[in-house]
Motif scaffolding. Structure first.
Motif, PDB file in Angstrom:
ATOM      1  N   PHE A  41       0.837  -1.210   0.000  1.00  0.00           N
ATOM      2  CA  PHE A  41       0.000   0.000   0.000  1.00  0.00           C
ATOM      3  C   PHE A  41       0.866   1.252   0.000  1.00  0.00           C
ATOM      4  O   PHE A  41       0.549   2.230  -0.672  1.00  0.00           O
ATOM      5  CB  PHE A  41      -0.932   0.019   1.218  1.00  0.00           C
ATOM      6  CG  PHE A  41      -2.214  -0.732   1.025  1.00  0.00           C
ATOM      7  CD1 PHE A  41      -3.045  -0.459  -0.044  1.00  0.00           C
ATOM      8  CD2 PHE A  41      -2.596  -1.710   1.924  1.00  0.00           C
ATOM      9  CE1 PHE A  41      -4.229  -1.146  -0.216  1.00  0.00           C
ATOM     10  CE2 PHE A  41      -3.775  -2.408   1.762  1.00  0.00           C
ATOM     11  CZ  PHE A  41      -4.594  -2.122   0.689  1.00  0.00           C
ATOM     12  N   ASN A  42       1.946   1.230   0.758  1.00  0.00           N
ATOM     13  CA  ASN A  42       2.825   2.392   0.828  1.00  0.00           C
ATOM     14  C   ASN A  42       3.484   2.657  -0.524  1.00  0.00           C
ATOM     15  O   ASN A  42       3.625   3.805  -0.928  1.00  0.00           O
ATOM     16  CB  ASN A  42       3.872   2.193   1.916  1.00  0.00           C
ATOM     17  CG  ASN A  42       4.405   3.499   2.442  1.00  0.00           C
ATOM     18  OD1 ASN A  42       3.847   4.559   2.198  1.00  0.00           O
ATOM     19  ND2 ASN A  42       5.492   3.428   3.175  1.00  0.00           N
ATOM     20  N   SER A  43       3.851   1.603  -1.230  1.00  0.00           N
ATOM     21  CA  SER A  43       4.450   1.793  -2.553  1.00  0.00           C
ATOM     22  C   SER A  43       3.425   2.295  -3.564  1.00  0.00           C
ATOM     23  O   SER A  43       3.784   2.927  -4.555  1.00  0.00           O
ATOM     24  CB  SER A  43       5.084   0.490  -3.050  1.00  0.00           C
ATOM     25  OG  SER A  43       4.086  -0.459  -3.352  1.00  0.00           O
ATOM     26  N   GLN A  44       2.152   2.052  -3.299  1.00  0.00           N
ATOM     27  CA  GLN A  44       1.074   2.547  -4.163  1.00  0.00           C
ATOM     28  C   GLN A  44       0.613   3.944  -3.747  1.00  0.00           C
ATOM     29  O   GLN A  44      -0.383   4.446  -4.255  1.00  0.00           O
ATOM     30  CB  GLN A  44      -0.131   1.591  -4.110  1.00  0.00           C
ATOM     31  CG  GLN A  44       0.145   0.210  -4.636  1.00  0.00           C
ATOM     32  CD  GLN A  44       0.356   0.207  -6.127  1.00  0.00           C
ATOM     33  OE1 GLN A  44      -0.318   0.925  -6.848  1.00  0.00           O
ATOM     34  NE2 GLN A  44       1.303  -0.578  -6.576  1.00  0.00           N
ATOM     35  N   GLU A  45       1.342   4.551  -2.799  1.00  0.00           N
ATOM     36  CA  GLU A  45       1.041   5.882  -2.275  1.00  0.00           C
ATOM     37  C   GLU A  45      -0.356   5.971  -1.662  1.00  0.00           C
ATOM     38  O   GLU A  45      -1.116   6.905  -1.906  1.00  0.00           O
ATOM     39  CB  GLU A  45       1.226   6.945  -3.357  1.00  0.00           C
ATOM     40  CG  GLU A  45       2.660   7.052  -3.819  1.00  0.00           C
ATOM     41  CD  GLU A  45       2.873   8.104  -4.897  1.00  0.00           C
ATOM     42  OE1 GLU A  45       1.925   8.846  -5.205  1.00  0.00           O
ATOM     43  OE2 GLU A  45       3.995   8.165  -5.415  1.00  0.00           O
ATOM     44  N   CYS A  46      -0.662   4.971  -0.852  1.00  0.00           N
ATOM     45  CA  CYS A  46      -1.908   4.934  -0.081  1.00  0.00           C
ATOM     46  C   CYS A  46      -1.546   4.799   1.399  1.00  0.00           C
ATOM     47  O   CYS A  46      -1.714   3.726   1.994  1.00  0.00           O
ATOM     48  CB  CYS A  46      -2.783   3.767  -0.515  1.00  0.00           C
ATOM     49  SG  CYS A  46      -3.297   3.814  -2.217  1.00  0.00           S
ATOM     50  N   PRO A  47      -1.004   5.876   2.013  1.00  0.00           N
ATOM     51  CA  PRO A  47      -0.494   5.735   3.375  1.00  0.00           C
ATOM     52  C   PRO A  47      -1.561   5.379   4.405  1.00  0.00           C
ATOM     53  O   PRO A  47      -1.273   4.676   5.376  1.00  0.00           O
ATOM     54  CB  PRO A  47       0.128   7.093   3.672  1.00  0.00           C
ATOM     55  CG  PRO A  47      -0.494   8.029   2.713  1.00  0.00           C
ATOM     56  CD  PRO A  47      -0.836   7.224   1.497  1.00  0.00           C
ATOM     57  N   GLN A  48      -2.804   5.835   4.196  1.00  0.00           N
ATOM     58  CA  GLN A  48      -3.834   5.528   5.189  1.00  0.00           C
ATOM     59  C   GLN A  48      -4.146   4.024   5.210  1.00  0.00           C
ATOM     60  O   GLN A  48      -4.355   3.446   6.276  1.00  0.00           O
ATOM     61  CB  GLN A  48      -5.093   6.361   4.979  1.00  0.00           C
ATOM     62  CG  GLN A  48      -5.860   6.096   3.711  1.00  0.00           C
ATOM     63  CD  GLN A  48      -5.367   6.906   2.535  1.00  0.00           C
ATOM     64  OE1 GLN A  48      -4.218   7.340   2.492  1.00  0.00           O
ATOM     65  NE2 GLN A  48      -6.221   7.099   1.560  1.00  0.00           N
TER      66      GLN A  48
END
Length: 185
Positions: A41-48
Motif C-alpha cells: 500500500f505504501n508503494s502505491q502511495e496509499c499511506p492511510q
C-alpha cells in the motif's frame, strides 16, 4: 496495480487469523502478511491503508500468544507516521477533512507510548512524545502539543538536559498560544 485485489488480500489474512475448531491460527505469519501488505500500500502511495495494515500487524504482535511488545510498539509507530503522512497529503491537496488521520495518528502514538511505559522503556516513550508534540506543532496545534512535551519531560526526569529541552518546547508552545505567564513558569 489495478489487477491486484488488496482489500481481498486483507480479508484473507484476517480470516486466516480467526479461531476455528481444533485449529490455532498462525499469528506470526499473519503479522508478516500484514507487514507485506502495508509495504505494498505504501508503494502505491496509499499511506492511510498502509497504516491500517500496520494497526492489524500491531494487534497480532500484541496478542498473548506472541506478546512481542517491541514489535507492537514499532508497528503502532509506523501506523502513526503513515496516518500523519496521509493527513499532510490531504492538507496539501486542500481536501476538506475532519482531521481523522491526525486523530488516528495521535491514538497510535498514545498506544505506542503506553506500550513502552509498560515495558519500562521511558526514553523510547519520551522520544515518541516529542515526535507527537512536534507533529502537532507542525499542524498548528501548539495547545495540544504542550501536554505531550510535558509528558516527555516527566519521562526524562533522570536525564536533566533532555528534560530541559522538552520544557523549553513547552515554553515555546505556551508563547505561541499567548500564555506568557505559563511560559515563564
Amino acid at each position: 496495480e489495478r489487477e491486484v485485489d488488496y482489500l481481498g488480500k486483507y480479508r484473507t489474512i484476517s480470516n486466516k487469523l480467526k479461531k476455528k475448531f481444533l485449529r490455532k491460527p498462525n499469528i506470526a505469519e499473519g503479522s508478516e502478511h500484514f507487514s507485506h501488505l502495508a509495504k505494498a500500500f505504501n508503494s502505491q502511495e496509499c499511506p492511510q491503508y498502509a497504516a491500517f495494515c500496520c494497526l492489524a500487524q500491531a494487534r497480532c504482535e500484541g496478542t498473548p500468544s506472541l506478546a512481542n511488545a517491541p514489535g507492537e510498539a514499532q508497528a503502532l509507530t509506523e501506523a502513526a507516521r503513515l496516518f500523519l503522512e496521509a493527513e499532510r497529503s490531504s492538507k496539501e491537496l486542500g481536501c476538506p477533512s475532519f482531521q481523522e488521520h491526525l486523530n488516528a495518528a495521535i491514538n497510535c502514538y498514545s498506544h505506542a507510548i503506553r506500550v513502552h511505559v509498560e515495558n519500562k522503556q521511558a526514553p523510547l516513550a519520551a522520544a515518541l512524545c516529542l515526535e507527537l508534540g512536534n507533529s502537532l506543532k507542525s499542524f498548528r496545534r501548539p495547545g495540544e502539543a504542550i501536554a505531550h512535551y510535558q509528558r516527555a519531560a516527566e519521562l526524562q526526569h533522570l536525564n536533566p538536559l533532555d528534560c530541559l529541552t522538552a520544557l523549553n518546547l513547552v515554553a515555546e508552545c505556551k508563547i505561541d498560544i499567548k500564555d506568557y505567564e505559563g511560559a515563564l513558569a
